[in-house]
Design a protein around this motif. Structure first.
Motif, PDB file in Angstrom:
ATOM      1  N   LEU A   1     -25.125 -34.136  -5.480  1.00 27.89           N
ATOM      2  CA  LEU A   1     -24.497 -35.335  -6.043  1.00 27.89           C
ATOM      3  C   LEU A   1     -22.977 -35.284  -5.895  1.00 27.89           C
ATOM      4  O   LEU A   1     -22.328 -36.317  -5.640  1.00 27.89           O
ATOM      5  N   ALA A   2     -22.395 -34.096  -6.038  1.00 32.15           N
ATOM      6  CA  ALA A   2     -20.945 -33.961  -5.886  1.00 32.15           C
ATOM      7  C   ALA A   2     -20.515 -34.338  -4.476  1.00 32.15           C
ATOM      8  O   ALA A   2     -19.485 -34.985  -4.277  1.00 32.15           O
ATOM      9  N   ARG A   3     -21.303 -33.940  -3.504  1.00 31.21           N
ATOM     10  CA  ARG A   3     -20.986 -34.299  -2.106  1.00 31.21           C
ATOM     11  C   ARG A   3     -21.165 -35.802  -1.872  1.00 31.21           C
ATOM     12  O   ARG A   3     -20.372 -36.427  -1.158  1.00 31.21           O
ATOM     13  N   LEU A   4     -22.226 -36.369  -2.443  1.00 30.36           N
ATOM     14  CA  LEU A   4     -22.442 -37.809  -2.290  1.00 30.36           C
ATOM     15  C   LEU A   4     -21.296 -38.596  -2.912  1.00 30.36           C
ATOM     16  O   LEU A   4     -20.861 -39.632  -2.376  1.00 30.36           O
ATOM     17  N   GLN A   5     -20.774 -38.117  -4.036  1.00 26.61           N
ATOM     18  CA  GLN A   5     -19.644 -38.780  -4.687  1.00 26.61           C
ATOM     19  C   GLN A   5     -18.392 -38.757  -3.815  1.00 26.61           C
ATOM     20  O   GLN A   5     -17.517 -39.629  -3.930  1.00 26.61           O
ATOM     21  N   GLN A   6     -18.317 -37.774  -2.922  1.00 26.36           N
ATOM     22  CA  GLN A   6     -17.183 -37.665  -1.996  1.00 26.36           C
ATOM     23  C   GLN A   6     -17.374 -38.527  -0.744  1.00 26.36           C
ATOM     24  O   GLN A   6     -16.533 -38.534   0.150  1.00 26.36           O
ATOM     25  N   GLY A   7     -18.512 -39.250  -0.678  1.00 29.53           N
ATOM     26  CA  GLY A   7     -18.773 -40.105   0.473  1.00 29.53           C
ATOM     27  C   GLY A   7     -19.533 -39.420   1.585  1.00 29.53           C
ATOM     28  O   GLY A   7     -19.679 -39.991   2.675  1.00 29.53           O
ATOM     29  N   GLN A   8     -20.021 -38.210   1.342  1.00 26.60           N
ATOM     30  CA  GLN A   8     -20.736 -37.486   2.385  1.00 26.60           C
ATOM     31  C   GLN A   8     -22.168 -37.984   2.537  1.00 26.60           C
ATOM     32  O   GLN A   8     -22.759 -38.559   1.625  1.00 26.60           O
ATOM     33  N   ARG A   9     -22.699 -37.748   3.721  1.00 25.85           N
ATOM     34  CA  ARG A   9     -24.122 -37.919   3.983  1.00 25.85           C
ATOM     35  C   ARG A   9     -24.772 -36.551   3.864  1.00 25.85           C
ATOM     36  O   ARG A   9     -24.277 -35.582   4.430  1.00 25.85           O
ATOM     37  N   VAL A  10     -25.887 -36.479   3.133  1.00 25.55           N
ATOM     38  CA  VAL A  10     -26.598 -35.212   2.960  1.00 25.55           C
ATOM     39  C   VAL A  10     -28.062 -35.429   3.320  1.00 25.55           C
ATOM     40  O   VAL A  10     -28.691 -36.386   2.854  1.00 25.55           O
ATOM     41  N   ALA A  11     -28.588 -34.535   4.148  1.00 28.08           N
ATOM     42  CA  ALA A  11     -30.014 -34.565   4.473  1.00 28.08           C
ATOM     43  C   ALA A  11     -30.736 -33.546   3.605  1.00 28.08           C
ATOM     44  O   ALA A  11     -30.165 -32.515   3.228  1.00 28.08           O
ATOM     45  N   TYR A  12     -31.994 -33.833   3.267  1.00 24.85           N
ATOM     46  CA  TYR A  12     -32.828 -32.827   2.613  1.00 24.85           C
ATOM     47  C   TYR A  12     -34.079 -32.596   3.448  1.00 24.85           C
ATOM     48  O   TYR A  12     -34.761 -33.547   3.842  1.00 24.85           O
TER      49      TYR A  12
ATOM     50  N   VAL B   1     -26.795 -30.157   4.973  1.00 29.31           N
ATOM     51  CA  VAL B   1     -28.259 -30.175   4.930  1.00 29.31           C
ATOM     52  C   VAL B   1     -28.707 -29.337   3.733  1.00 29.31           C
ATOM     53  O   VAL B   1     -28.456 -28.127   3.680  1.00 29.31           O
ATOM     54  N   ALA B   2     -29.329 -29.979   2.772  1.00 34.49           N
ATOM     55  CA  ALA B   2     -29.952 -29.256   1.666  1.00 34.49           C
ATOM     56  C   ALA B   2     -31.364 -28.890   2.101  1.00 34.49           C
ATOM     57  O   ALA B   2     -32.039 -29.690   2.756  1.00 34.49           O
ATOM     58  N   CYS B   3     -31.803 -27.687   1.762  1.00 35.93           N
ATOM     59  CA  CYS B   3     -33.068 -27.229   2.318  1.00 35.93           C
ATOM     60  C   CYS B   3     -33.736 -26.203   1.409  1.00 35.93           C
ATOM     61  O   CYS B   3     -33.089 -25.552   0.593  1.00 35.93           O
ATOM     62  N   GLU B   4     -35.031 -26.082   1.600  1.00 41.48           N
ATOM     63  CA  GLU B   4     -35.832 -25.160   0.798  1.00 41.48           C
ATOM     64  C   GLU B   4     -35.454 -23.711   1.074  1.00 41.48           C
ATOM     65  O   GLU B   4     -35.387 -22.890   0.163  1.00 41.48           O
ATOM     66  N   ASP B   5     -35.227 -23.383   2.340  1.00 41.55           N
ATOM     67  CA  ASP B   5     -34.880 -22.016   2.748  1.00 41.55           C
ATOM     68  C   ASP B   5     -33.816 -22.114   3.834  1.00 41.55           C
ATOM     69  O   ASP B   5     -34.096 -22.581   4.939  1.00 41.55           O
ATOM     70  N   THR B   6     -32.593 -21.693   3.526  1.00 39.73           N
ATOM     71  CA  THR B   6     -31.483 -21.867   4.478  1.00 39.73           C
ATOM     72  C   THR B   6     -31.717 -21.110   5.780  1.00 39.73           C
ATOM     73  O   THR B   6     -31.359 -21.592   6.857  1.00 39.73           O
ATOM     74  N   ARG B   7     -32.321 -19.918   5.718  1.00 40.64           N
ATOM     75  CA  ARG B   7     -32.566 -19.149   6.942  1.00 40.64           C
ATOM     76  C   ARG B   7     -33.579 -19.845   7.838  1.00 40.64           C
ATOM     77  O   ARG B   7     -33.412 -19.925   9.046  1.00 40.64           O
ATOM     78  N   HIS B   8     -34.634 -20.350   7.219  1.00 43.30           N
ATOM     79  CA  HIS B   8     -35.658 -21.061   7.989  1.00 43.30           C
ATOM     80  C   HIS B   8     -35.072 -22.309   8.642  1.00 43.30           C
ATOM     81  O   HIS B   8     -35.287 -22.571   9.833  1.00 43.30           O
TER      82      HIS B   8
ATOM     83  N   SER C   1     -22.455 -41.626   1.543  1.00 43.50           N
ATOM     84  CA  SER C   1     -22.894 -41.441   0.155  1.00 43.50           C
ATOM     85  C   SER C   1     -24.393 -41.689   0.019  1.00 43.50           C
ATOM     86  O   SER C   1     -24.857 -42.351  -0.911  1.00 43.50           O
ATOM     87  N   ALA C   2     -25.155 -41.160   0.969  1.00 37.72           N
ATOM     88  CA  ALA C   2     -26.606 -41.364   0.962  1.00 37.72           C
ATOM     89  C   ALA C   2     -27.314 -40.033   1.167  1.00 37.72           C
ATOM     90  O   ALA C   2     -26.823 -39.147   1.881  1.00 37.72           O
ATOM     91  N   LEU C   3     -28.470 -39.917   0.516  1.00 38.82           N
ATOM     92  CA  LEU C   3     -29.340 -38.758   0.703  1.00 38.82           C
ATOM     93  C   LEU C   3     -30.426 -39.147   1.692  1.00 38.82           C
ATOM     94  O   LEU C   3     -31.138 -40.131   1.490  1.00 38.82           O
ATOM     95  N   TYR C   4     -30.553 -38.376   2.760  1.00 41.33           N
ATOM     96  CA  TYR C   4     -31.545 -38.641   3.799  1.00 41.33           C
ATOM     97  C   TYR C   4     -32.697 -37.639   3.642  1.00 41.33           C
ATOM     98  O   TYR C   4     -32.491 -36.430   3.765  1.00 41.33           O
ATOM     99  N   VAL C   5     -33.879 -38.146   3.332  1.00 38.14           N
ATOM    100  CA  VAL C   5     -35.052 -37.291   3.145  1.00 38.14           C
ATOM    101  C   VAL C   5     -35.772 -37.221   4.487  1.00 38.14           C
ATOM    102  O   VAL C   5     -36.379 -38.207   4.936  1.00 38.14           O
ATOM    103  N   VAL C   6     -35.694 -36.055   5.125  1.00 42.18           N
ATOM    104  CA  VAL C   6     -36.107 -35.924   6.519  1.00 42.18           C
ATOM    105  C   VAL C   6     -37.384 -35.090   6.641  1.00 42.18           C
ATOM    106  O   VAL C   6     -37.423 -33.932   6.222  1.00 42.18           O
ATOM    107  N   ALA C   7     -38.421 -35.676   7.226  1.00 44.38           N
ATOM    108  CA  ALA C   7     -39.646 -34.927   7.518  1.00 44.38           C
ATOM    109  C   ALA C   7     -39.417 -34.065   8.755  1.00 44.38           C
ATOM    110  O   ALA C   7     -38.814 -34.516   9.737  1.00 44.38           O
TER     111      ALA C   7
END
Length: 299
Positions: A93-104, A53-60, A24-30
């Motif tokens: 946020l919906a994924r975080l509520q489910q206990g997932q880890r999400v990177a951005y 993984v949330a991202c600016e451009d999924t293809r990139h 349930s954490a958002l990881y902000v990854v450089a």
């Protein structure tokens, strides 16, 4: 996967796997700003560990992950760019509520610095979820590290100036009064307009970083008034992404110190003359370098 990153993935597991990565954490990854080898070991591990993984451009981002051997199905890549960030934040946020880890990740560098990410981070924090930063590449600090600014007065990050000419000129007028270094970003199709706008800064030095960390990286320091001619001197100089560091306004050296500098310039290359003049007079190199450019504009 690029075979060159197989050992990097193994090293990432060995170096980072034992650390704690809460659910349930958002990881902000450089991520790298051009050279894929600039990825951090912890970033590699987290990008393989997270549920999405949330991202600016999924293809990139898919191409980057594939290069590292971290290919993901499209259902695990969430588009979160400047045009949909508020809406995308709700999906995260919906994924975080489910206990997932999400990177951005943004397309390059550290998210939320003239890139999307800030709204997503704010939404996650407001909802009570942990936000974990994974530091790494940044075009801002990369450019500052090679600008050679010795004054310890800090810097201002201004990012992209307005695209409209009148607004850009007004922003430069504000910048002219700023005594600290100022970091600017610019795209190739606008770099010439920015150079013309900066010309009124006169002898104030500007360090230009073009295509930083990439094959055709170019770094140069020129007076603001000479920036447009410098760009025009070679057609390749208007290509690629730009980071510019406008140096602090130099303090004018006393007349006697300028006399020393002028005598040295008559016998030595510009950089050697500036270095020696600084040692003799005790004046800051930046001020002497700017003065040297005025005395020898052809260098």
């Amino acid at each position: 996967m690029s075979a060159s990153f197989a050992l990097a993935l193994q090293a990432a597991r060995e170096a980072a796997a034992a650390q704690h990565y809460p659910q349930s954490a958002l990881y902000v990854v450089a991520t790298p700003i051009g050279n894929l080898a600039d990825i951090g070991l912890r970033a590699l591990h987290v990008l393989g560990l997270v549920d999405a993984v949330a991202c600016e451009d999924t293809r990139h981002t898919q191409g980057m992950l594939r290069a590292y051997g971290l290919d993901r199905p499209s259902t695990q890549l969430l588009a979160a760019h400047q045009h949909n960030e508020a809406e995308a934040a709700q999906a995260v946020l919906a994924r975080l509520q489910q206990g997932q880890r999400v990177a951005y990740v943004s397309d390059a560098g550290t998210p939320a610095l003239s890139d999307p990410g800030a709204r997503l981070v704010a939404a996650a924090r407001a909802a009570g979820f942990a936000v974990v930063p994974l530091p790494g590449a940044s075009s801002v600090t990369t450019a500052l590290s090679v600008a050679g600014i010795v004054e310890d007065a800090g810097f201002v990050f201004a990012g992209f100036l307005p695209s409209k000419a009148s607004e850009r000129d007004a922003a430069v007028q504000v910048l002219e009064a700023e005594t600290r270094a100022v970091v600017l970003l610019e795209a190739p199709h606008r770099i010439e307009a920015l150079a013309r706008a900066l010309a009124p800064l006169g002898s104030r030095l500007v360090t230009v970083g073009r295509e930083l960390t990439k094959q055709f990286e170019e770094i140069a320091s020129v007076a603001a008034e000479a920036l447009a001619p410098w760009l025009a001197a070679q057609s390749t100089r208007t290509r690629g992404e730009f980071v510019l560091v406008v140096h602090p306004a130099p303090t004018e050296a006393p007349v006697e110190d300028l006399r020393v500098l002028k005598l040295l310039l008559a016998e030595l290359p510009l950089k050697a003359a500036v270095k020696l003049a600084a040692e003799i007079t005790g004046q800051p190199r930046n001020a002497l370098y700017a003065a040297a450019l005025r005395l020898r504009p052809g260098d």
